[in-house]
Write an enzyme that holds these catalytic residues in place. Structure first.
Site, mmCIF file in Angstrom:
data_model
loop_
_atom_site.group_PDB
_atom_site.id
_atom_site.type_symbol
_atom_site.label_atom_id
_atom_site.label_comp_id
_atom_site.label_asym_id
_atom_site.label_seq_id
_atom_site.Cartn_x
_atom_site.Cartn_y
_atom_site.Cartn_z
ATOM 1 N N CYS A 1 47.373 -16.255 59.962
ATOM 2 C CA CYS A 1 46.734 -16.105 61.272
ATOM 3 C C CYS A 1 45.827 -17.285 61.620
ATOM 4 O O CYS A 1 45.582 -17.558 62.799
ATOM 5 C CB CYS A 1 45.909 -14.825 61.327
ATOM 6 S SG CYS A 1 46.810 -13.352 60.837
ATOM 7 N N GLY B 1 45.351 -13.061 56.826
ATOM 8 C CA GLY B 1 46.018 -12.231 55.845
ATOM 9 C C GLY B 1 45.889 -12.752 54.426
ATOM 10 O O GLY B 1 45.792 -13.961 54.202
ATOM 11 N N HIS C 1 48.190 -10.926 69.615
ATOM 12 C CA HIS C 1 47.887 -11.774 68.458
ATOM 13 C C HIS C 1 49.172 -12.399 67.931
ATOM 14 O O HIS C 1 49.766 -11.916 66.970
ATOM 15 C CB HIS C 1 47.208 -10.921 67.387
ATOM 16 C CG HIS C 1 46.879 -11.638 66.118
ATOM 17 N ND1 HIS C 1 46.789 -13.015 66.028
ATOM 18 C CD2 HIS C 1 46.617 -11.162 64.863
ATOM 19 C CE1 HIS C 1 46.480 -13.347 64.781
ATOM 20 N NE2 HIS C 1 46.385 -12.250 64.058
ATOM 21 N N CYS D 1 40.065 -13.940 61.075
ATOM 22 C CA CYS D 1 40.393 -13.399 59.760
ATOM 23 C C CYS D 1 41.835 -13.779 59.456
ATOM 24 O O CYS D 1 42.624 -14.070 60.359
ATOM 25 C CB CYS D 1 40.197 -11.889 59.712
ATOM 26 S SG CYS D 1 41.273 -10.934 60.811
#
Length: 377
Positions: free
Chosen positions: A89, A364, A332, A362
Site C-alpha cells: 500500500c 500490509g 484504496h 499503513c
C-alpha cells in the site's frame, strides 16, 4: 544538498472494481497522469531523468516492470528509464521518497513519480511463505483481520467506526460537488466514454444504512468491521513531477511543496494498521515540527478502526484530517494510494495557504510510511 520539490500533482478518478475503468489497462492509467504532468507543467518528457512507479501487485498485467512498459506504451522518449517498486500500500509514497532522494543526491533534476493499481484486472495475491505461516497464524494476517484486532485491542466501537466512515463520504461528496477535486483530477478516455469523477462517494449513506451492513472479517458477537467502514477495491493512478528547486526556479515552475522529511517503520503485521504512528514520529524526528504544527494530514483510510487509532495516538485534530474525505469513500487502489493522498494534500494545502502537510500510510505485513511537505513561504 539541493531541495527536491513537487511542481504538479494529478490523479485519475478513482473507479470501483469492475466499474468505469475496468476495461482499461494499468499502463493506460499511468500514461494518462504522465501525459497530464507533461502538458500542465510544460516540462517535456525528453528532460525526465528517470521515472519511478509504485505498484503493489506486480504480476500478470502489472508485471514485467510496468514503469518501463507504461513509458513505451505512451510513446514517451525511449531515452527515459523507468523502475517499478513495491511496498504494497505504501508503494507510490515510497517511490516519491526515492525520487526526492535521487534529486537531493544530484542524480537528476526531473523525476516523475506515479502510483497505480488496477484491482479489476489484477487480483490481490494471498500467498504466504511457509516460514511466515509458521511464525504467525495465517488467519491473523489478512487486512480485515488486522482491522478487527486493532478495534478490539483499542476499544474502538462499531458505532465510532461507522461514524468515521460516514464523515469520509460526507466530506468527499462535498469536496466533489464544490469542485475542490477539479484541479487534481484528469479524465480517462475509455472505449465506453470518458470517466471524469470518483465513483465511490455515496450521498445516500447514513448511520442507519451503515449499521445494517454485516461484519465480514469475523463472525463472533464482538465483530465490528464491515464493508461500510473499510476502503473499497478500486482502480486508479496518480502522479507527481519532482524536480530540483534550482530547476523549478530556472524554468519558472510553480512549486506546490518541497519534500521536507520522511519516515518508515515496521510494526507487528497482526496490527499492520498502526504503522502510520511510528512512521509519522520518525518523519518528525530531528525536525522542529510536531503534529500540532501540521496544517493538514492525509492518513489513508484502509479501515476506520486503524484510522481512528492513529488519529487518537498521534493527536491529529479532526478538522485537519482527511478534510476532503478519504479512502473509505474514494477507494484504496493500493499502489496508487500514496500518490493519491499526497496529490489531494498538496492541492488542499495550497488552497488553504497552509505551510506543512503530512501524508501517511499503513502497509500490509506491518509497515508504515510517512512524508512531510512544506509549501514555499
Amino acid at each position: 544538498m539541493t531541495d527536491a520539490v513537487i511542481v504538479d500533482a494529478v490523479r485519475t478518478p478513482q473507479a470501483r472494481k469492475d466499474g468505469g475503468l475496468a476495461e482499461t489497462y494499468p499502463e493506460d492509467l499511468v500514461v494518462t497522469v504522465l501525459s497530464a504532468l507533461e502538458e500542465r507543467t510544460g516540462v517535456p518528457a525528453a528532460e525526465w531523468d528517470d521515472f519511478r512507479l509504485g505498484c503493489a501487485n506486480q504480476e500478470n498485467e502489472q508485471g514485467r516492470n510496468l514503469a518501463r512498459q507504461s513509458l513505451l506504451a505512451g510513446g514517451f522518449p525511449e531515452s527515459v528509464p523507468g523502475a517499478t517498486l513495491t511496498r504494497l500500500c505504501g508503494s507510490s509514497l515510497t517511490a516519491l521518497v526515492d525520487a526526492a532522494r535521487a534529486v537531493e543526491a544530484g542524480d537528476g533534476d526531473v523525476v516523475p513519480v506515479a502510483g497505480v493499481e488496477h484491482m479489476s484486472r489484477v487480483p490481490f495475491s494471498d500467498w504466504l511463505h511457509p516460514g511466515i505461516e509458521k511464525r504467525y497464524d495465517a488467519d491473523e494476517l489478512p487486512m480485515g483481520a488486522t482491522a478487527e484486532r486493532v478495534a478490539r485491542e483499542h476499544d474502538i466501537s462499531r458505532e465510532e467506526q461507522d461514524r468515521f466512515a460516514l464523515r469520509s463520504h460526507e466530506r468527499a461528496v462535498e469536496a466533489r460537488d464544490s469542485g475542490r477535486f477539479d484541479d487534481e483530477i484528469v479524465p480517462v478516455e475509455t472505449d465506453d466514454g470518458t470517466v471524469e469523477t470518483d465513483e465511490g462517494p455515496r450521498e445516500s449513506t447514513s448511520m442507519d444504512a451503515l449499521a445494517d451492513l454485516p461484519t465480514v472479517f469475523a463472525d463472533d458477537d464482538a465483530a465490528t468491521v464491515t464493508p461500510g467502514n473499510a476502503s473499497p477495491l478500486t482502480d486508479g493512478a496518480a502522479g507527481m513531477l519532482v524536480t530540483s528547486a534550482a530547476y523549478a526556479r530556472e524554468h519558472d515552475l510553480d512549486i506546490l511543496a518541497r519534500v521536507h522529511s520522511r519516515g518508515v517503520a515496521g510494526v507487528d503485521p497482526r496490527v499492520m494498521g498502526t504503522g502510520p504512528v511510528p512512521a509519522t514520529r520518525e518523519a518528525l524526528a530531528g525536525t522542529d515540527l510536531a503534529v500540532e504544527d501540521l496544517d493538514l494530514v492525509e492518513l489513508n483510510e484502509a479501515f476506520a478502526s486503524q484510522s481512528i487509532y492513529c488519529r487518537r495516538e498521534l493527536g491529529i485534530p479532526s478538522d485537519r484530517l482527511n478534510v476532503n474525505g478519504g479512502a473509505i469513500a474514494l477507494g484504496h487502489p493500493l499502489g496508487c494510494s500514496g500518490a493519491r493522498i499526497t496529490t489531494t494534500l498538496l492541492h488542499e494545502l495550497r488552497r488553504r495557504e497552509g505551510q506543512f502537510g503530512l501524508a501517511t500510510m499503513c502497509v500490509g505485513f506491518g509497515q508504515g510510511v510517512a512524508a512531510v511537505f512544506e509549501r514555499p513561504a
